[in-house]
Each structure stands twice: as structure tokens, then as C-alpha cells.
Design a protein around this motif. Structure first.
Motif, PDB file in Angstrom:
ATOM      1  N   ARG A  70      22.537 -12.235  11.795  1.00  0.00           N
ATOM      2  CA  ARG A  70      23.534 -13.243  12.144  1.00  0.00           C
ATOM      3  C   ARG A  70      23.573 -14.233  10.997  1.00  0.00           C
ATOM      4  NH1 ARG A  70      24.074 -17.615  16.976  1.00  0.00           N
ATOM      5  NH2 ARG A  70      26.181 -18.227  16.403  1.00  0.00           N
ATOM      6  N   GLY A  74      28.004 -17.797  11.493  1.00  0.00           N
ATOM      7  CA  GLY A  74      28.174 -17.293  12.851  1.00  0.00           C
ATOM      8  C   GLY A  74      28.623 -15.843  12.939  1.00  0.00           C
ATOM      9  N   SER A  75      28.857 -15.188  11.797  1.00  0.00           N
ATOM     10  CA  SER A  75      29.259 -13.788  11.846  1.00  0.00           C
ATOM     11  C   SER A  75      28.045 -12.901  12.121  1.00  0.00           C
ATOM     12  CB  SER A  75      29.944 -13.375  10.533  1.00  0.00           C
ATOM     13  OG  SER A  75      29.072 -13.533   9.433  1.00  0.00           O
ATOM     14  N   TYR A  76      28.305 -11.766  12.745  1.00  0.00           N
ATOM     15  CA  TYR A  76      27.262 -10.824  13.118  1.00  0.00           C
ATOM     16  C   TYR A  76      27.433  -9.547  12.302  1.00  0.00           C
ATOM     17  CZ  TYR A  76      26.788 -13.851  17.193  1.00  0.00           C
ATOM     18  OH  TYR A  76      26.599 -14.922  18.017  1.00  0.00           O
ATOM     19  N   SER A 100      31.464  -7.775  16.430  1.00  0.00           N
ATOM     20  CA  SER A 100      31.904  -8.946  17.187  1.00  0.00           C
ATOM     21  C   SER A 100      30.719  -9.561  17.936  1.00  0.00           C
ATOM     22  CB  SER A 100      32.988  -8.556  18.194  1.00  0.00           C
ATOM     23  OG  SER A 100      32.424  -7.787  19.248  1.00  0.00           O
ATOM     24  N   GLU A 101      30.904 -10.781  18.370  1.00  0.00           N
ATOM     25  CA  GLU A 101      29.855 -11.441  19.151  1.00  0.00           C
ATOM     26  C   GLU A 101      29.595 -10.672  20.449  1.00  0.00           C
ATOM     27  OE1 GLU A 101      28.650 -15.815  20.968  1.00  0.00           O
ATOM     28  OE2 GLU A 101      30.525 -15.583  19.865  1.00  0.00           O
ATOM     29  N   TRP A 104      27.478  -7.734  19.609  1.00  0.00           N
ATOM     30  CA  TRP A 104      26.128  -8.235  19.323  1.00  0.00           C
ATOM     31  C   TRP A 104      25.349  -8.414  20.629  1.00  0.00           C
ATOM     32  CZ3 TRP A 104      22.971  -9.461  15.238  1.00  0.00           C
ATOM     33  CH2 TRP A 104      21.885 -10.291  15.508  1.00  0.00           C
ATOM     34  N   HIS A 105      25.947  -9.132  21.576  1.00  0.00           N
ATOM     35  CA  HIS A 105      25.248  -9.398  22.842  1.00  0.00           C
ATOM     36  C   HIS A 105      25.092  -8.127  23.682  1.00  0.00           C
ATOM     37  CE1 HIS A 105      24.857 -13.629  22.206  1.00  0.00           C
ATOM     38  NE2 HIS A 105      26.155 -13.761  21.962  1.00  0.00           N
TER      39      HIS A 105
END
Length: 109
Positions: A70, A74-76, A100-101, A104-105
Motif C-alpha cells: 500500500r 493510498g494506492s494498492y 482496487s481498495e 485489497w480488502h
């Protein structure tokens, strides 16, 4: 960490080495084209390894197979080992791409 010091990105940044895609390809053309972007890509790969952002169970010749990062903006990012070499000073090449976030999650919790 020795693995971090001897890693770099493949080719001219991330993505495909060719400019065209065949029908059915799921990979995208690399969005990183400038020297600064290539330097950023190499840094994030090295930082991810130094920070332990990898699957500790999956190694190839002393290098982690999958890495993630990360960035400060803020980019993943997600990457995989595509070429590792043995020798006096082992080196590795990684390919990676932004995710994308939500991705990521979904992957990392």
C-alpha cells in the motif's frame, strides 16, 4: 533483507512486455512508462519485501512468490515473482499491478 536488495521489476515497469493484447488475455498493458514510474515500481517491490508483505509459505529460490503493498498515496499493489535466478548474487524480477481498495480488502482482510 537480502531478497529486497536484489529485486527489480521486469522489463520497463509492470504488465505485458508487448503492446497488444490477444483476445482472451486477462492482463493489462503496463500503465507505468516513465523512468520515475519505473523507479517507483522497483521501490514498492523492495519495500514490500522489506516490510514482510508477502506469503511467508511460498518462496522460490530465496524470494517470496507473491507480494503486496500500500503506497503512501493510498494506492494498492499486488505482484508476483516471474523470474528468479541463482548464483553468487541471486536476483529476481516481479510483475505487479494496481488493485482496487475493495480487491485489497477482499484478499487481505
Amino acid at each position: 533483507m537480502r531478497a529486497a536488495a536484489s529485486t527489480r521489476t521486469a522489463g520497463r515497469g509492470f504488465g505485458l512486455p508487448r503492446a497488444r493484447r490477444k483476445p482472451g488475455d486477462i492482463a493489462t498493458i503496463c500503465p507505468m512508462v516513465t523512468d520515475d514510474e519505473h523507479a517507483f515500481a522497483t521501490r514498492w517491490v523492495q519495500e514490500a519485501i522489506r516490510n514482510g508483505q508477502f506469503d511467508s509459505q511460498d518462496w522460490r529460490n530465496g524470494f517470496p512468490r507473491y507480494i503486496w503493498y500500500r503506497a503512501a498515496n493510498g494506492s494498492y499493489w499486488f505482484g508476483f515473482l516471474m523470474n528468479e535466478g541463482a548464483g553468487e548474487v541471486p536476483q529476481a524480477q516481479y510483475k505487479g499491478w494496481p488493485i482496487s481498495e475493495n480487491e485489497w480488502h477482499g484478499i487481505f482482510g
